[in-house]
Design a protein around this motif. Structure first.
Motif, PDB file in Angstrom:
ATOM      1  N   LYS A 135       0.836  -1.204   0.000  1.00  0.00           N
ATOM      2  CA  LYS A 135       0.000   0.000   0.000  1.00  0.00           C
ATOM      3  C   LYS A 135       0.872   1.255   0.000  1.00  0.00           C
ATOM      4  O   LYS A 135       0.452   2.361  -0.273  1.00  0.00           O
ATOM      5  N   GLU A 136       2.163   1.043   0.367  1.00  0.00           N
ATOM      6  CA  GLU A 136       3.080   2.191   0.368  1.00  0.00           C
ATOM      7  C   GLU A 136       4.483   1.730  -0.008  1.00  0.00           C
ATOM      8  O   GLU A 136       4.864   0.576   0.183  1.00  0.00           O
ATOM      9  N   SER A 137       5.210   2.678  -0.627  1.00  0.00           N
ATOM     10  CA  SER A 137       6.634   2.460  -0.887  1.00  0.00           C
ATOM     11  C   SER A 137       7.356   3.657  -0.270  1.00  0.00           C
ATOM     12  O   SER A 137       6.851   4.229   0.706  1.00  0.00           O
ATOM     13  N   GLY A 138       8.509   4.013  -0.830  1.00  0.00           N
ATOM     14  CA  GLY A 138       9.195   5.170  -0.246  1.00  0.00           C
ATOM     15  C   GLY A 138      10.627   5.291  -0.711  1.00  0.00           C
ATOM     16  O   GLY A 138      11.021   4.681  -1.713  1.00  0.00           O
ATOM     17  N   VAL A 139      11.399   6.053   0.055  1.00  0.00           N
ATOM     18  CA  VAL A 139      12.793   6.343  -0.289  1.00  0.00           C
ATOM     19  C   VAL A 139      13.654   6.075   0.948  1.00  0.00           C
ATOM     20  O   VAL A 139      13.254   6.426   2.070  1.00  0.00           O
ATOM     21  N   GLN A 156      14.366   7.728   6.090  1.00  0.00           N
ATOM     22  CA  GLN A 156      13.383   7.094   5.202  1.00  0.00           C
ATOM     23  C   GLN A 156      12.152   7.976   5.131  1.00  0.00           C
ATOM     24  O   GLN A 156      11.827   8.690   6.074  1.00  0.00           O
ATOM     25  N   THR A 157      11.471   7.921   3.989  1.00  0.00           N
ATOM     26  CA  THR A 157      10.210   8.646   3.868  1.00  0.00           C
ATOM     27  C   THR A 157       9.256   7.787   3.046  1.00  0.00           C
ATOM     28  O   THR A 157       9.706   7.034   2.177  1.00  0.00           O
ATOM     29  N   LYS A 158       7.954   7.843   3.359  1.00  0.00           N
ATOM     30  CA  LYS A 158       6.984   6.971   2.700  1.00  0.00           C
ATOM     31  C   LYS A 158       6.337   7.673   1.508  1.00  0.00           C
ATOM     32  O   LYS A 158       6.197   8.897   1.486  1.00  0.00           O
ATOM     33  N   VAL A 159       5.958   6.861   0.511  1.00  0.00           N
ATOM     34  CA  VAL A 159       5.268   7.363  -0.684  1.00  0.00           C
ATOM     35  C   VAL A 159       4.098   6.404  -0.939  1.00  0.00           C
ATOM     36  O   VAL A 159       4.302   5.182  -0.915  1.00  0.00           O
TER      37      VAL A 159
END
Ligand code: GRF
Length: 197
Positions: A135-139, A156-159
């Motif tokens: 439901k989410e990915s990120g960096v 880390q940050t969510k996308v």
């Protein structure tokens, strides 16, 4: 603070770092850009910004060892304090990781430790995230050690992953977020909020 950026292809992350320095959002300077790919847009972007840039690879230098020596010479010549891998598709030689211990960082377009490691780069990452119905990915930005994508995570940050995302639409959303996140995190490193060295 003097930064060296390594990039193999498009260099949009490199551009974000150069722009961040130019706009004084990062109190540092990209002193040199290195690419293993002579045709990379990354080298063209450095050229446009009048930043010294080099096409160096095991092929151009003859072996991994001579490449490592040449890279160490260039990093020395430009008094580099920090190395940032921004889409660099090669492993750095151990002699570089030892000399710049804890001062080499990499950006990865997913939430490590998931979707990382050998072969997990570019569109493969986003294809795997979608196939797993995340439901989410990120960096992730992490320190670099001798294996791919396995050093200490520093930020880390969510996308979000959207219902009708394709690997391409997810890749574009993550890359967009990378450009702002890079500036935030590199600024934190330069300001000492994330330990260097
Ligand atoms: C980015 O997705 C980054 O996370 C990965 O390589 C890509 C580089 O993109 N390590 P660009 O070449 O900077 O546009």
């Amino acid at each position: 603070m003097n930064i060296a950026v390594f990039a193999s292809h498009g260099g949009s992350d490199l551009q974000a770092i150069m722009d961040g320095c130019k706009e004084n959002k990062i109190n540092a300077k990209v002193q040199v850009v290195i690419s293993n790919n002579g045709d990379s847009m990354a080298l063209q972007r450095a050229e446009k910004e009048n930043i010294p840039h080099f096409h160096l690879s095991a092929k151009t230098e003859g072996s991994e060892e001579t490449l490592a020596k040449r890279l160490l010479d260039v990093l020395e010549e430009y008094n580099i304090d920090m190395i940032f891998l921004a889409g660099y598709m090669r492993l750095l030689h151990i002699t570089i990781l030892e000399k710049y211990n804890n001062r080499v960082f990499n950006i990865h377009p997913a939430l490590l430790p998931k979707y990382g490691g050998k072969g997990m780069y570019g569109i493969n990452v986003h294809t795997a995230v979608i196939a797993a119905r995340e439901k989410e990915s990120g960096v992730t930005i992490h320190r670099v050690n001798a294996e791919y994508d396995s050093g200490e995570i520093v930020a880390q940050t969510k996308v979000p992953v959207l219902e009708n995302d394709t690997p391409e639409t997810l890749a574009a959303r993550v890359l967009e977020r990378e450009h702002t996140f890079l500036v935030e995190v590199i600024s934190d490193i330069v300001e000492g909020k994330i330990e260097l060295g």
